[in-house]
Write an enzyme that holds these catalytic residues in place. Structure first.
Site, PDB file in Angstrom:
ATOM      1  N   GLU A 179       0.688  -1.139  -0.179  1.00 30.07           N
ATOM      2  CA  GLU A 179      -0.113  -0.096  -0.095  1.00 30.07           C
ATOM      3  C   GLU A 179       0.888   1.197   0.042  1.00 30.07           C
ATOM      4  OE1 GLU A 179       0.471  -2.257   2.286  1.00 30.07           O
ATOM      5  OE2 GLU A 179      -0.118  -1.756   4.158  1.00 30.07           O
ATOM      6  N   SER A 229       8.525  -8.955   5.130  1.00 29.74           N
ATOM      7  CA  SER A 229       9.162  -8.968   6.218  1.00 29.74           C
ATOM      8  C   SER A 229       9.212 -10.591   6.967  1.00 29.74           C
ATOM      9  CB  SER A 229       9.109  -7.805   7.144  1.00 29.74           C
ATOM     10  OG  SER A 229       7.801  -7.856   7.514  1.00 29.74           O
ATOM     11  N   CYS A 284      16.312  -6.687  -0.472  1.00 27.94           N
ATOM     12  CA  CYS A 284      16.501  -8.007   0.512  1.00 27.94           C
ATOM     13  C   CYS A 284      18.068  -8.620   0.040  1.00 27.94           C
ATOM     14  CB  CYS A 284      15.307  -8.834   0.108  1.00 27.94           C
ATOM     15  SG  CYS A 284      15.253  -9.354  -1.297  1.00 27.94           S
TER      16      CYS A 284
HETATM   17  P1  NAD Z   1       6.106  -5.836   4.914  1.00 27.64           P
HETATM   18  O1  NAD Z   1       6.266  -7.356   5.597  1.00 27.64           O
HETATM   19  O2  NAD Z   1       5.818  -4.655   5.841  1.00 27.64           O
HETATM   20  O3  NAD Z   1       4.876  -6.109   3.748  1.00 27.64           O
HETATM   21  C1  NAD Z   1       4.566  -6.991   2.873  1.00 27.64           C
HETATM   22  C2  NAD Z   1       3.122  -7.084   2.475  1.00 27.64           C
HETATM   23  O4  NAD Z   1       2.586  -7.630   3.818  1.00 27.64           O
HETATM   24  C3  NAD Z   1       2.450  -5.708   2.047  1.00 27.64           C
HETATM   25  O5  NAD Z   1       1.728  -6.204   1.029  1.00 27.64           O
HETATM   26  C4  NAD Z   1       1.876  -5.339   3.307  1.00 27.64           C
HETATM   27  O6  NAD Z   1       0.406  -4.887   2.923  1.00 27.64           O
HETATM   28  C5  NAD Z   1       1.415  -6.742   3.932  1.00 27.64           C
HETATM   29  N1  NAD Z   1       1.325  -6.507   5.507  1.00 27.64           N
HETATM   30  C6  NAD Z   1       1.606  -5.568   6.170  1.00 27.64           C
HETATM   31  N2  NAD Z   1       1.455  -5.825   7.552  1.00 27.64           N
HETATM   32  C7  NAD Z   1       0.720  -6.852   7.623  1.00 27.64           C
HETATM   33  C8  NAD Z   1       0.023  -7.629   8.597  1.00 27.64           C
HETATM   34  N3  NAD Z   1       0.320  -7.232  10.033  1.00 27.64           N
HETATM   35  N4  NAD Z   1      -0.414  -8.811   8.290  1.00 27.64           N
HETATM   36  C9  NAD Z   1      -0.849  -9.164   7.048  1.00 27.64           C
HETATM   37  N5  NAD Z   1      -0.058  -8.409   6.146  1.00 27.64           N
HETATM   38  C10 NAD Z   1       0.620  -7.522   6.315  1.00 27.64           C
HETATM   39  O7  NAD Z   1       7.427  -5.742   4.065  1.00 27.64           O
HETATM   40  P2  NAD Z   1       8.035  -4.307   3.437  1.00 27.64           P
HETATM   41  O8  NAD Z   1       8.384  -3.350   4.419  1.00 27.64           O
HETATM   42  O9  NAD Z   1       6.902  -3.933   2.374  1.00 27.64           O
HETATM   43  O10 NAD Z   1       9.016  -4.904   2.552  1.00 27.64           O
HETATM   44  C11 NAD Z   1      10.378  -4.909   3.159  1.00 27.64           C
HETATM   45  C12 NAD Z   1      10.635  -6.335   3.804  1.00 27.64           C
HETATM   46  O11 NAD Z   1      10.301  -7.326   2.532  1.00 27.64           O
HETATM   47  C13 NAD Z   1      11.963  -6.562   4.078  1.00 27.64           C
HETATM   48  O12 NAD Z   1      12.077  -7.393   5.242  1.00 27.64           O
HETATM   49  C14 NAD Z   1      12.658  -7.156   2.954  1.00 27.64           C
HETATM   50  O13 NAD Z   1      13.955  -7.778   3.375  1.00 27.64           O
HETATM   51  C15 NAD Z   1      11.457  -8.322   2.573  1.00 27.64           C
HETATM   52  N6  NAD Z   1      11.745  -8.534   1.202  1.00 27.64           N
HETATM   53  C16 NAD Z   1      12.177  -9.893   1.091  1.00 27.64           C
HETATM   54  C17 NAD Z   1      12.497 -10.573  -0.129  1.00 27.64           C
HETATM   55  C18 NAD Z   1      12.751 -12.013  -0.272  1.00 27.64           C
HETATM   56  O14 NAD Z   1      12.674 -12.392  -1.518  1.00 27.64           O
HETATM   57  N7  NAD Z   1      13.067 -12.608   0.819  1.00 27.64           N
HETATM   58  C19 NAD Z   1      12.334  -9.750  -1.309  1.00 27.64           C
HETATM   59  C20 NAD Z   1      12.075  -8.268  -1.068  1.00 27.64           C
HETATM   60  C21 NAD Z   1      11.851  -7.804   0.231  1.00 27.64           C
END
Ligand code: NAD
Length: 503
Positions: A179, A229, A284
């Protein structure tokens, strides 16, 4: 102010519209201003998308694979033609510099290129004569409806990892982008439609936890691919699996770069400047931890790193000379700065402090200066946790074995790199390190699209990686047919076996 709305087949501009009541703010990280609102959907919005997907998917699955591949070819052409616009749109919401946004789109397009060959990939296995008159063959069939839940940091590449493969093999796909930067996934879904994809096969729903939970609980969604995350990845994995879905959930990272005494340090410093600070460290596969082996290596590396960091240019995302731009939100800036304070309080030596950085003319932008912290140790929480900002930590190791054990024991196991001229050391390291993706003199070892992407330990839950053949496996189920055609008994009269003739 602009509203970024859901993209649901058949209801786009109807007065009852796809929007639910709640909205979220989308910022311009360069100025700090709110530039748009995004609809935050609920189960009712999702139901509409699922109904449209259910109506469209059987015909798409029955479309022959060459025709599905042709849509992928046309989509690739359209994305390439829109590259500049898409990259600027991406940068305006994410904050990464435009060159990085183009890389984000390009890496996603490489998965689409893989999908252009989907007819070849979907060929099953065949055994003639498994028994008397018995042949066995297998086929890969789509799951039905799949969903993707994606993070803010690669708003083009990660939606394309998932949507490309899911759609090419015959599924309908619903994406729930971050979002914080939702516009590019919407634009990509529009380009899919323009490329000839039937309505209902690629749709976008926006939202936060409420929408994610609706996806995880929906009985008609067969599979969920998540990237974000680790705590949320774990939650998504558990809840989705409990609801009977296939789930792959990629999580956070803390990638280490091991620097052996024989490494080319000038090259290492150049690599670290990009890998630790590029995209403001919001990758990441960034390298936020460097592990020099031996005190002498550590001193020589630090001496070269300090001026290289001083030379980094932080700028707005449209600044063609800038190495990196702002981080995504004010809240994320505050979190990164809090981690720098923690690292100092834990005993780390703050060699370069990026807190309080402001860019003239953009004082409200979410900028963090490059930061270097030395004498970090494994007991420190700032080492154990992901910072996800332009912060490089030096953890000194006395020898190869200690350096090998650091990433191997860390809770995350996404990527790791070793810098050395010694083939034996590199080979040993690659074989023994407890991490999913390894670079040898390659700082960001993101595998090409026809291999697969995925970490180990708390960097990934589930057992199937993203894209390549693993992606095909995730988005399909195998059916195996055992057929027996005994000799004789072809019948006569109405049941006679007739060889068809041409013309
Ligand atoms: P995030 O976990 O905050 O959000 C990811 C998704 O989860 C979003 O679509 C968000 O709307 C949803 N979300 C957020 N809070 C939630 C909740 N409480 N319950 C259910 N869904 C929820 O991650 P971010 O900050 O958008 O992205 C960064 C993170 O992603 C970092 O930790 C990074 O390392 C990781 N990442 C990992 C990879 C991989 O392939 N391992 C690749 C890119 C990013």
């Amino acid at each position: 102010m602009r509203l970024i709305d859901h993209l649901i087949a058949g209801s786009g501009s109807s007065p009852a519209g796809p929007s639910s009541g709640r909205t979220g703010e989308v910022f311009d990280p360069n100025s700090g201003a709110v530039q748009a609102h995004v609809a935050l959907g609920d189960a009712a919005v999702l139901n509409r998308a699922v109904e449209a997907a259910k109506a469209a998917q059987p015909a798409w699955a029955a479309t022959n694979p060459q025709r599905r591949a042709r849509v992928m070819f046309e989509f690739k052409r359209l994305v390439e033609a829109s590259m500049d616009d898409l990259a600027h749109l991406l940068s305006s919401e994410h904050g990464k510099v435009v060159a990085d946004s183009k890389g984000d789109i390009q890496r996603g397009l490489e998965v689409i290129e893989f999908c252009c060959g989907i007819p070849h990939v979907l060929k099953g296995e065949y055994t003639q004569g498994a028994g008397p008159g018995i042949d066995v063959y297998s086929m890969r069939q789509p799951l039905g409806i799949g969903a993707g839940i994606t993070p803010f940091n690669f708003p083009a590449m990660i939606p394309l990892w998932m949507s490309g493969v899911a759609i090419a093999v015959g599924n309908a796909f619903i994406i729930k982008p971050s979002e914080r930067d939702p516009s590019v996934p919407v634009r990509l879904a529009e380009l899919f439609l323009e490329a000839g994809l039937p309505a209902g096969i690629c749709q976008v729903v926006h939202g936060d936890k409420e929408m994610v939970d609706a996806i995880l609980d929906h009985p008609d969604i067969a599979a969920v691919s998540f990237v974000g995350s680790s705590d949320i990845a774990h939650y998504v994995y558990n809840r989705g699996v409990a609801a009977g879905k296939r789930v792959q959930a990629m999580g956070g990272a803390k990638n280490h770069g091991i620097v052996m005494p024989d490494a080319d340090l000038d090259q290492v410093v150049t690599d670290l400047a990009g890998a630790a600070f590029g995209s403001a460290g919001e990758r990441c596969m960034a390298l936020p931890v460097v592990v020099p082996v031996g005190e002498d290596t550590a001193e020589r590396l630090r001496e070269k790193l300090v001026p290289a960091i001083a030379a980094l240019r932080v700028g707005v995302s449209t600044d063609g000379e800038a190495h990196y731009g702002p981080v995504v939100t004010a809240a994320h800036k505050a979190k990164v700065e809090a981690w720098i304070a923690t690292a100092e309080a834990e005993g780390g030596e703050l060699v370069v402090d990026g807190r309080g950085f402001t860019l003239q003319g953009h004082e409200q932008g979410f900028f963090v200066g490059p930061t270097l912290i030395d004498h970090v140790t494994p007991e420190m929480t700032s080492y154990q946790e992901e910072i996800f900002g332009p912060v490089l930590q030096i953890v000194r190791a006395k020898d190869f074995e200690e350096a090998l054990s650091l990433p191997s024991k860390h809770q995350y196991g996404n990527g790791v790199a070793i810098f050395t001229r010694n083939g034996h050391a590199a080979r040993e390291f690659a074989a023994r390190v407890n991490v999913g993706m390894v670079g040898i003199n390659v700082p960001i070892p993101v595998p090409v699209a026809y291999h697969t992407f995925g970490g180990w330990k708390r960097s990934a839950f589930g057992d199937t990686n993203q894209h390549g053949m693993e992606g095909v496996k995730f988005w399909t189920k195998v059916k195996t047919v055992t057929a027996r055609w005994p000799d004789g008994g072809v019948g006569d009269g109405a049941n006679a076996f007739v060889i068809p003739t041409m013309g």
